[in-house]
Structure formats: structure tokens, C-alpha cells
Write an enzyme that holds these catalytic residues in place. Sequence first.
Site, PDB file in Angstrom:
ATOM      1  N   LYS A  27       0.823  -1.212   0.000  1.00 33.48           N
ATOM      2  CA  LYS A  27       0.000   0.000   0.000  1.00 33.48           C
ATOM      3  C   LYS A  27       0.859   1.266   0.000  1.00 33.48           C
ATOM      4  O   LYS A  27       0.581   2.212  -0.751  1.00 33.48           O
ATOM      5  CB  LYS A  27      -0.931  -0.022   1.217  1.00 33.48           C
ATOM      6  CG  LYS A  27      -1.800   1.207   1.391  1.00 33.48           C
ATOM      7  CD  LYS A  27      -3.013   0.907   2.265  1.00 33.48           C
ATOM      8  CE  LYS A  27      -2.641   0.216   3.546  1.00 33.48           C
ATOM      9  NZ  LYS A  27      -1.772   1.026   4.426  1.00 33.48           N
ATOM     10  N   THR A  73       3.932   1.473  -1.055  1.00 28.16           N
ATOM     11  CA  THR A  73       4.628   1.503  -2.347  1.00 28.16           C
ATOM     12  C   THR A  73       3.728   2.099  -3.425  1.00 28.16           C
ATOM     13  O   THR A  73       4.164   2.934  -4.235  1.00 28.16           O
ATOM     14  CB  THR A  73       5.073   0.083  -2.742  1.00 28.16           C
ATOM     15  OG1 THR A  73       5.906  -0.451  -1.708  1.00 28.16           O
ATOM     16  CG2 THR A  73       5.838   0.091  -4.053  1.00 28.16           C
ATOM     17  N   ARG A  90       2.423   8.438   6.924  1.00 25.58           N
ATOM     18  CA  ARG A  90       2.755   8.326   8.347  1.00 25.58           C
ATOM     19  C   ARG A  90       4.246   8.057   8.546  1.00 25.58           C
ATOM     20  O   ARG A  90       4.924   7.550   7.662  1.00 25.58           O
ATOM     21  CB  ARG A  90       1.968   7.186   8.990  1.00 25.58           C
ATOM     22  CG  ARG A  90       0.477   7.430   9.073  1.00 25.58           C
ATOM     23  CD  ARG A  90      -0.248   6.200   9.587  1.00 25.58           C
ATOM     24  NE  ARG A  90      -0.103   5.082   8.673  1.00 25.58           N
ATOM     25  CZ  ARG A  90      -0.349   3.822   8.984  1.00 25.58           C
ATOM     26  NH1 ARG A  90      -0.738   3.507  10.210  1.00 25.58           N
ATOM     27  NH2 ARG A  90      -0.213   2.872   8.093  1.00 25.58           N
ATOM     28  N   LYS A 149       8.204  -5.636   9.951  1.00 24.80           N
ATOM     29  CA  LYS A 149       8.258  -4.937   8.667  1.00 24.80           C
ATOM     30  C   LYS A 149       9.678  -4.716   8.151  1.00 24.80           C
ATOM     31  O   LYS A 149       9.939  -4.826   6.958  1.00 24.80           O
ATOM     32  CB  LYS A 149       7.550  -3.586   8.774  1.00 24.80           C
ATOM     33  CG  LYS A 149       6.034  -3.679   8.795  1.00 24.80           C
ATOM     34  CD  LYS A 149       5.424  -2.286   8.703  1.00 24.80           C
ATOM     35  CE  LYS A 149       3.909  -2.362   8.628  1.00 24.80           C
ATOM     36  NZ  LYS A 149       3.302  -1.014   8.510  1.00 24.80           N
ATOM     37  N   ALA A 163      -3.381   1.607  12.922  1.00 23.56           N
ATOM     38  CA  ALA A 163      -4.788   1.570  12.523  1.00 23.56           C
ATOM     39  C   ALA A 163      -5.557   0.449  13.202  1.00 23.56           C
ATOM     40  O   ALA A 163      -6.787   0.461  13.188  1.00 23.56           O
ATOM     41  CB  ALA A 163      -4.901   1.435  11.010  1.00 23.56           C
ATOM     42  N   PHE A 203      -3.485  -0.482   7.107  1.00 24.71           N
ATOM     43  CA  PHE A 203      -4.133  -1.777   6.906  1.00 24.71           C
ATOM     44  C   PHE A 203      -5.256  -1.685   5.869  1.00 24.71           C
ATOM     45  O   PHE A 203      -5.192  -0.887   4.942  1.00 24.71           O
ATOM     46  CB  PHE A 203      -4.610  -2.359   8.236  1.00 24.71           C
ATOM     47  CG  PHE A 203      -3.498  -2.552   9.239  1.00 24.71           C
ATOM     48  CD1 PHE A 203      -2.343  -3.247   8.891  1.00 24.71           C
ATOM     49  CD2 PHE A 203      -3.571  -2.017  10.515  1.00 24.71           C
ATOM     50  CE1 PHE A 203      -1.310  -3.429   9.801  1.00 24.71           C
ATOM     51  CE2 PHE A 203      -2.537  -2.199  11.429  1.00 24.71           C
ATOM     52  CZ  PHE A 203      -1.409  -2.903  11.070  1.00 24.71           C
ATOM     53  N   PHE A 262       3.416  -8.374  -8.674  1.00 23.92           N
ATOM     54  CA  PHE A 262       4.698  -8.949  -8.262  1.00 23.92           C
ATOM     55  C   PHE A 262       5.282  -9.720  -9.445  1.00 23.92           C
ATOM     56  O   PHE A 262       4.540 -10.191 -10.317  1.00 23.92           O
ATOM     57  CB  PHE A 262       4.504  -9.899  -7.065  1.00 23.92           C
ATOM     58  CG  PHE A 262       4.462  -9.218  -5.731  1.00 23.92           C
ATOM     59  CD1 PHE A 262       5.386  -9.519  -4.746  1.00 23.92           C
ATOM     60  CD2 PHE A 262       3.490  -8.265  -5.446  1.00 23.92           C
ATOM     61  CE1 PHE A 262       5.348  -8.905  -3.503  1.00 23.92           C
ATOM     62  CE2 PHE A 262       3.443  -7.638  -4.219  1.00 23.92           C
ATOM     63  CZ  PHE A 262       4.382  -7.966  -3.239  1.00 23.92           C
ATOM     64  N   TRP A 312       6.654  -0.858  -8.079  1.00 24.62           N
ATOM     65  CA  TRP A 312       7.859  -1.361  -7.398  1.00 24.62           C
ATOM     66  C   TRP A 312       8.999  -1.466  -8.406  1.00 24.62           C
ATOM     67  O   TRP A 312      10.120  -1.053  -8.130  1.00 24.62           O
ATOM     68  CB  TRP A 312       7.586  -2.731  -6.763  1.00 24.62           C
ATOM     69  CG  TRP A 312       8.713  -3.206  -5.882  1.00 24.62           C
ATOM     70  CD1 TRP A 312       8.800  -3.080  -4.529  1.00 24.62           C
ATOM     71  CD2 TRP A 312       9.927  -3.867  -6.297  1.00 24.62           C
ATOM     72  NE1 TRP A 312       9.989  -3.604  -4.069  1.00 24.62           N
ATOM     73  CE2 TRP A 312      10.699  -4.098  -5.135  1.00 24.62           C
ATOM     74  CE3 TRP A 312      10.435  -4.272  -7.521  1.00 24.62           C
ATOM     75  CZ2 TRP A 312      11.945  -4.715  -5.167  1.00 24.62           C
ATOM     76  CZ3 TRP A 312      11.683  -4.883  -7.562  1.00 24.62           C
ATOM     77  CH2 TRP A 312      12.421  -5.111  -6.396  1.00 24.62           C
TER      78      TRP A 312
END
Length: 562
Positions: free
Chosen positions: A77, A79, A100, A111, A279, A307, A387, A415
Site C-alpha cells: 500500500k 509503495t 505516516r 516490517k 490503525a 491496513f 509482483f 515497485w
Amino acid sequence: MNVKVKVKSDIEIAQEANMVPIMEITNSIGIDPEDVEPYGHYKAKLSLDILKKNANTQDGKVILVTAVNPTPAGEGKSTVTVGLGQALSLLDKKAIIAMREPSLGPTMGVKGGATGGGYSQVIPMEDINLHFTGDIHAITTANNALSAMIDNHIYQGNELQIDARRVIWKRVVDLNDRALRNVIIGLGGPIQGVPREDGFDITVASEIMAIFCLASDLQDLKQRLSRIVIGYNYKKEPVTVGHLGVEGSLALLLKDAIKPNLVQTLEHTPAIIHGGPFANIAHGCNSVIATKMAAKLGDYVVTEAGFGADLGAEKFLNIKTQATGIDPSAVVIVATIRALKMHGGVSKQELQKEDLSALSLGLENLQKHIETIEEFGLPYVVAINRFITDTTDEVETFTKWCEDRNYPVALTEVWEKGGEGGLDLAKQLLKVIETENNNFSRLYQNDQLIEEKIRTISTKVYGATDVEFSSKAKRQIIEIEANGWGNLPICMAKTQYSLSDNPSLLGRPNDFTISIRELRPKIGAGFIVALTGDVMTMPGLPKEPAALIMDVDENGKALGLF
């Protein structure tokens, strides 16, 4: 002969970036030099005077990026948020990203970083993922200064007659540390304080973080701080920061942190990064000040909420829009084929294999998030965040599923390709903003009963068939309404992994009940937190935390952030 090409890691890409001095970024969006406080060459704090100078400037269009329920496969998200901002810039749109700040808890836990990925990142990546400009440390200090003053007040005679058994304010640390969830303080004899039970939350769950992100200016920050309920006296009456008289000192600790931070993307699109509530246990959006400033400085603001749409987006739309006074123009719903296959029952180890049946089943999770955004009356585009392992048949299946239902959809490859990989998404988004009706409305009115508001969120957003309130929660509702707090919005604390409050129920569960175990009034923030299931306000570390692969070389270069 097949030649295996090494894919660069996110940190390798970020460290090879050609950053421009931050003053070039401020110049590109028309910020006066006197309103910029550089933090080194590539970061800056922005003066709140920018909002005053642009008070009569028309707001830019705000685009909210949300996603399906997250899985270990990743949704990308952040990215997509960065890549979309870069794509809009390539289309000669004056775009600004608002995001954020990463918390050290998940950065060092699961992460490993939260600044986007590949060729759609905000930089300097290492700084942003670690201490950045010190905002979260300032919030930690303010929170714990309040804790110290509460206990000192009790020790020094307790003029306010605070019941030490009913102090609800907790200490915080910006790390995942399960051992601190419940502690005893004040041990060691009379001069060491008054013994009582206490505990730690993670900093991003602190009410001060929520206040920091919902305040409109420094004065509003101070007023909100004064309304924080720290506990109750022996008559069971609420005791606030205002009663203690320390809102001024807390605001003083936050006077520099409240200024938004400006950085850049790999393609030099401006990015304002400020605040970082979770969140799943808070409202999950960057600061109101940052979003409003971006809207005054840019024609398009790309922002994200934590999220899936069941958490961050719901809170953005029901809570944050009231604080900003800005309604979103459109929503992007991010999904990956990998994540949808996990929602369809595939294990992480089997994701490399094509599985069209699992994908089709997992699409039911996306379906519910689309329905949620439609409930709010907003135009949207589904972003297929591709991906390299996704097969042609899987992409075609996903695309056809959307087209058969007339859902606007765009294949997104940000990406790998940066802004260029988001051009289709950007064009689709501009089209729906111009052509689709925007009938935005919140799902409930604040003056509805607390139970009604919780049931509305649970049924319309989660798809629950019923809501069950514990006896404790029922008592708390009576107390909250007796104290005059019943007309505040609801901030649900729920697992991010499922639409339900059971993290193991993936996909689109049916016939489930949401269990409300406890309610916590956050009067300074201006909402009531409803805790569901077993959600924790202090996470723990996994068996093999990301911190195990982090390091720094002899030249001070960060390693292992990804």
C-alpha cells in the site's frame, strides 16, 4: 541458458538514489524559505505559518489509498501511494504525498521498514525508518512526562484525590516489548513513590499520538491535551490533564514535533511524513496538519491509511475527515495476487505456484472492501499491485473479475518501474474523479447511541451478523454516556488480518459476531476506543525479529532495513 538476475533490495535502491537538496523540493511547491527549517541536506520541518498564508487557497484533491486485509505476502500500500504520487508528477500534475512516520516497533519487529519499496520509495529511507526528526521520541517523552506528573501528584499529597487503582494512563515506549504490558511501579519503600499497577503501550497507541495527528494547530493541541482523562478520583469522577495543570508543559515538549516533515521520493516528488498512529489500535492516519498543508500546496494529495479498508480507511472517513474538513475525491484499493491467494487458503510457502481457484476465492475479501468504499459513496479504482511471480493467467483472471463487475481497475508496477509503472492507475484515477459521482457521507452520526455506532461499523464494514458486548463494556457505556462523552465517534481496535475480530478467519468470513470487551474514552483525541477480540495495545516481537539482520558498517551505512 537462464541467467539469474539479482534483484536489488529496497535499501540498496534507496542508498543509490540521487537526492536533491531539500530546498529544491520546497521551491518546487512554492514554500517561502523562511518557512523551512532544514534537518541536514534532505529533510526539513515546515512552519505552521504556511497554513495561515494559504488559508484562502483552494484545497487540492485528496486521494486515499487503502487495501485488502494484510497478509504476510505483503500488499504494497505504501509503495503504491508513493508510485501513484510519482505517476501524477509524470503527468505534470502538482502532486504531494502525505504519509505516516514508521514506528520502530514494527520496523525492528516484522516490517523492517515502511517507506515504500523498489523504485517507489520516500528517502532518505534509513533516516525515516529510524529516528527521523525525533517526532515519535517527543511524543514518547510527553506521554511519560505526564505519567511522572501523575505519580508525583499522588506522592505529594494527592490534592485531586486520584484513586491509584483507577489510573488509566499508561507509560509508552516505541518498541514491541510484551514484558512491559503489565508492571508494578513505586516499589522500594515510602520515598520511592506509591506502589500501584501500571503498564506500557507502544508509543503509536498513545492518546498523545492520536491528539498530535488530529490537532489543527498548536492551540488546539494544547486544548486537546487538557481534555485527556488520566483516571478517576475516589468519587469515580474523571480526572483530566487540565485538572493537573500540565497541558502547557506537554505542548511545550511537542512544539517542534508538530511541524510537518518534508522529504522526497526517488523521483523527487514532495512527500510530507508526519505522525504515525496504528490503525488496528488507533485511527491509523498521518496528521491533519500534514494533510491540510499538502492540500494547500498541491493540486493532488496522495495519502494512505493503515491496513485494510475495514480499519484505516473506515477511520479516515468517519473520524479524520471531521478534523480536516476535507472530503476525499477518490479512493485507491490496493490488492496483490499473492495476498488474495493467501485469503483463498494458500500458504506463504506455496505462493509461487499459480492457483486460479484460490485467487478467485480470495477475491471475496477484495469484494467486501469495495462494498465498504461504495457504502461511503466514493469513486474508486482497484490497483493490482503486480509482483514478478504473478502469472499472466492470474493477472488476466483478476482483471476480468473486475471488468465483469464494472470495477475500475489498473495494473500497477510501481515497485519495478517507479512512477512510470503507475501511469495507468493515475490516468484511471483522474478519469473517475472527473466522471464518477462523489456522494461521500459518513456511515453514522455522532449523536447516535454508542451501541448503534459500533453495530453500524461491525455490520456495514466488517460484515458481522451481530455484536456482543461484555458486561464490563456495558457498564462502561453507561459511564461514558453519564459523563457526556456519548456523542464522540468510535475508533475500533481490531485485528488487521481478518474482517472479523478473529485473525485466523481470512477471506470473507460469514455469520460471525464481533465481541466488544472494553471501551476506553480518549476525550483529548475526540473518540471512544472499542476493543474487540484479543487485540493488544503493546505488540510483541516475532520469534525472528527483523532486527536480527540489521547492522551498520564502519562508515555508518545502515544495513538490513528492507
